[in-house]
Design a protein around this motif. Structure first.
Motif, PDB file in Angstrom:
ATOM      1  N   GLY A 189      44.122  39.050  16.570  1.00  0.00           N
ATOM      2  CA  GLY A 189      44.987  37.930  16.178  1.00  0.00           C
ATOM      3  C   GLY A 189      44.187  36.668  15.924  1.00  0.00           C
ATOM      4  N   ASN A 190      43.160  36.449  16.721  1.00  0.00           N
ATOM      5  CA  ASN A 190      42.431  35.185  16.613  1.00  0.00           C
ATOM      6  C   ASN A 190      41.611  35.106  15.331  1.00  0.00           C
ATOM      7  OD1 ASN A 190      42.132  32.678  17.840  1.00  0.00           O
ATOM      8  ND2 ASN A 190      40.193  33.233  18.828  1.00  0.00           N
ATOM      9  N   ILE A 191      40.899  36.160  15.006  1.00  0.00           N
ATOM     10  CA  ILE A 191      40.088  36.137  13.775  1.00  0.00           C
ATOM     11  C   ILE A 191      41.013  35.976  12.562  1.00  0.00           C
ATOM     12  CG2 ILE A 191      39.998  38.670  13.559  1.00  0.00           C
ATOM     13  CD1 ILE A 191      37.151  38.402  12.497  1.00  0.00           C
ATOM     14  N   VAL A 279      31.724  30.825  30.609  1.00  0.00           N
ATOM     15  CA  VAL A 279      32.856  31.459  29.930  1.00  0.00           C
ATOM     16  C   VAL A 279      33.068  32.850  30.511  1.00  0.00           C
ATOM     17  CG1 VAL A 279      32.267  30.196  27.838  1.00  0.00           C
ATOM     18  CG2 VAL A 279      31.471  32.558  28.089  1.00  0.00           C
ATOM     19  N   GLU A 280      34.242  33.408  30.283  1.00  0.00           N
ATOM     20  CA  GLU A 280      34.458  34.776  30.745  1.00  0.00           C
ATOM     21  C   GLU A 280      33.697  35.742  29.820  1.00  0.00           C
ATOM     22  OE1 GLU A 280      38.138  37.014  29.602  1.00  0.00           O
ATOM     23  OE2 GLU A 280      39.025  35.013  29.750  1.00  0.00           O
ATOM     24  N   PRO A 281      33.442  36.978  30.273  1.00  0.00           N
ATOM     25  CA  PRO A 281      32.582  37.865  29.490  1.00  0.00           C
ATOM     26  C   PRO A 281      32.987  38.005  28.012  1.00  0.00           C
ATOM     27  CG  PRO A 281      32.935  38.804  31.649  1.00  0.00           C
ATOM     28  CD  PRO A 281      33.795  37.572  31.581  1.00  0.00           C
ATOM     29  N   CYS A 310      34.195  30.205  22.121  1.00  0.00           N
ATOM     30  CA  CYS A 310      34.255  30.731  23.484  1.00  0.00           C
ATOM     31  C   CYS A 310      35.704  30.663  23.944  1.00  0.00           C
ATOM     32  CB  CYS A 310      33.311  29.951  24.404  1.00  0.00           C
ATOM     33  SG  CYS A 310      31.591  30.339  24.047  1.00  0.00           S
ATOM     34  N   THR A 311      36.321  31.839  23.936  1.00  0.00           N
ATOM     35  CA  THR A 311      37.775  31.952  23.986  1.00  0.00           C
ATOM     36  C   THR A 311      38.421  31.689  25.347  1.00  0.00           C
ATOM     37  OG1 THR A 311      37.213  34.287  24.159  1.00  0.00           O
ATOM     38  CG2 THR A 311      38.006  33.518  22.025  1.00  0.00           C
ATOM     39  N   GLY A 312      37.660  31.880  26.450  1.00  0.00           N
ATOM     40  CA  GLY A 312      38.289  31.724  27.767  1.00  0.00           C
ATOM     41  C   GLY A 312      37.296  31.260  28.825  1.00  0.00           C
TER      42      GLY A 312
HETATM   43  C1  LIG Z   1      42.773  37.425  23.791  1.00  0.00           C
HETATM   44  C2  LIG Z   1      41.352  37.154  23.988  1.00  0.00           C
HETATM   45  C3  LIG Z   1      40.370  37.582  23.090  1.00  0.00           C
HETATM   46  C4  LIG Z   1      40.670  38.442  21.913  1.00  0.00           C
HETATM   47  O1  LIG Z   1      41.462  37.800  20.938  1.00  0.00           O
HETATM   48  P1  LIG Z   1      42.261  38.666  19.887  1.00  0.00           P
HETATM   49  O2  LIG Z   1      43.126  37.707  19.192  1.00  0.00           O
HETATM   50  O3  LIG Z   1      43.023  39.682  20.676  1.00  0.00           O
HETATM   51  O4  LIG Z   1      41.248  39.311  19.007  1.00  0.00           O
HETATM   52  C5  LIG Z   1      39.066  37.220  23.320  1.00  0.00           C
HETATM   53  N1  LIG Z   1      38.715  36.479  24.393  1.00  0.00           N
HETATM   54  C6  LIG Z   1      39.629  36.052  25.277  1.00  0.00           C
HETATM   55  C7  LIG Z   1      39.167  35.249  26.429  1.00  0.00           C
HETATM   56  C8  LIG Z   1      40.975  36.366  25.105  1.00  0.00           C
HETATM   57  O5  LIG Z   1      41.861  35.946  25.997  1.00  0.00           O
END
Ligand SMILES: *Cc1c(COP(=O)(O)O)cnc(C)c1O
Length: 345
Positions: A189-191, A279-281, A310-312
């Motif tokens: 979803g994010n990409i 960040v988380e892994p 860095c998503t989380g």
């Molecule tokens: C949800 C998530 C992703 C993956 O994102 P998608 O949109 O599912 O590809 C990557 N990193 C973290 C920390 C997430 O919470």
């Protein structure tokens, strides 16, 4: 004017229905942190878009403000999602804010402690299913087709609308799109959102490097992975719901989707932390991908602007760190013991 959240700031660019009722925790507006040491190493200008600083610690809040705002506006009373953890925490928080009931399905025993705790703290009804994330998603899709319960996974188009805002913010800070955008890919979803956001904002387009974990790399392999395995639990997904769109984003942007090993992910996590960003892994996969490509010589970053998403936050999954460290040493409560332990310099 003080910051009032994403729908307020970027609502004009988001395709949300008129009934949408803004529910915000002032998500977004996350920092684009310059990384001078990594920049020197790669000979580029490298920035981290630190999405761990959203209200519930991941980028999921961007899509959730939109999805919950739409659901509330249409009169939904219960929302549901399948989650590897962060979607659950985010859905739980925004549902709590809106006064909705939240039900979250997680794969049994596979969710990091900080995420599960979040979902519980915000008052969601958390259910473990004896199956994978992909199985959980199949179940929530079915129940939302047969009942008025609202689905807030990223199959929900409003999640994608909200998540586009990260691309807008990057363009606003840099004065245009970067040359490269590196990010982890799980359910994709994010990409999909970033690519849609960059295209819509018309401030230039980055090349996109999507990164999967080797044990959960359906988009690299070209077929679903029945039993995805990786330390990066947020991208432990074998059948990405938006896989086609992810491949399109990589292709259209003249970028690619690659996979990296768990060791490479954990090493990138340590490198980011050594420059002050924990960040988380899963969130370290973008940098791990950039490093792997650069070692192979298939990535020339020199002189380029590179954004690593860095998503989380690292706090989501502290056990990954503590397990690999020895517990802190113990000394008697006196000055000499302390000086003897650390030396005076
Ligand atoms: C949800 C998530 C992703 C993956 O994102 P998608 O949109 O599912 O590809 C990557 N990193 C973290 C920390 C997430 O919470």
């Amino acid at each position: 004017m003080t910051y009032q959240g994403l729908i307020h700031r970027y609502g004009q660019y988001l395709d949300l229905p008129a009934h949408t009722k803004n529910i915000s925790l002032l998500e977004g507006n996350t920092p684009l942190i310059p990384m001078p040491r990594l920049s020197r190493e790669f000979g580029c200008e490298l920035f981290v878009k630190f999405e761990g600083l959203n209200p519930t610690g991941s980028f999921k809040d961007r899509g959730m403000t939109a999805a919950i705002s739409e659901a509330v506006g249409r009169g939904a009373q219960t929302v549901i999602c399948a989650s590897t953890g962060n979607t659950a925490a985010s859905a739980a928080a925004y549902a709590a804010r809106a006064g909705l009931r939240a039900v979250v399905l997680i794969p049994e025993g596979k969710v990091a402690a900080g995420k599960l705790a979040g979902a519980v703290a915000y008052g969601a009804e958390v259910i473990q299913i004896q199956g994978s994330f992909d199985d959980a998603l199949t179940l929530v899709v079915e129940i939302t087709q047969k009942t008025p319960i609202a689905l807030v996974n990223s199959i929900n188009p409003f999640r994608i609308e909200g998540q586009k805002t990260a691309a807008f913010e990057i363009c606003d800070v840099l004065g245009g799109a970067p040359d490269w955008l590196c990010l982890p890919v799980g359910n994709a979803g994010n990409i999909t959102s970033y690519w849609a956001g960059f295209k819509q904002y018309q401030k230039g387009l980055p090349q996109v490097l999507g990164v999967q974990a080797a044990g959960a790399a359906p988009l690299v392999l070209g077929y679903p992975v029945e039993k995805p395995e990786t330390v990066a639990t947020a991208i432990r997904i074998g059948k990405p719901a938006r896989g086609e769109q992810a491949l399109e984003a990589a292709h259209e942007s003249n970028g690619r989707i690659i996979s990296v090993s768990d060791e490479e992910i954990l090493s990138a996590q340590r490198i980011l932390a050594s420059e002050g960003v924990w960040v988380e892994p899963a969130s370290a996969a973008g940098l791990a991908g950039l490093m792997a490509e650069s070692v192979r010589g298939s990535f020339d970053a020199s002189g380029k602007k590179v954004v690593v998403v860095c998503t989380g936050h690292g706090l989501k999954d502290p056990s990954i760190i503590t397990e690999s460290f020895q517990s802190p040493k113990i000394i008697p409560m006196n000055y000499d013991a302390l000086l003897g332990m650390i030396g005076g310099v």
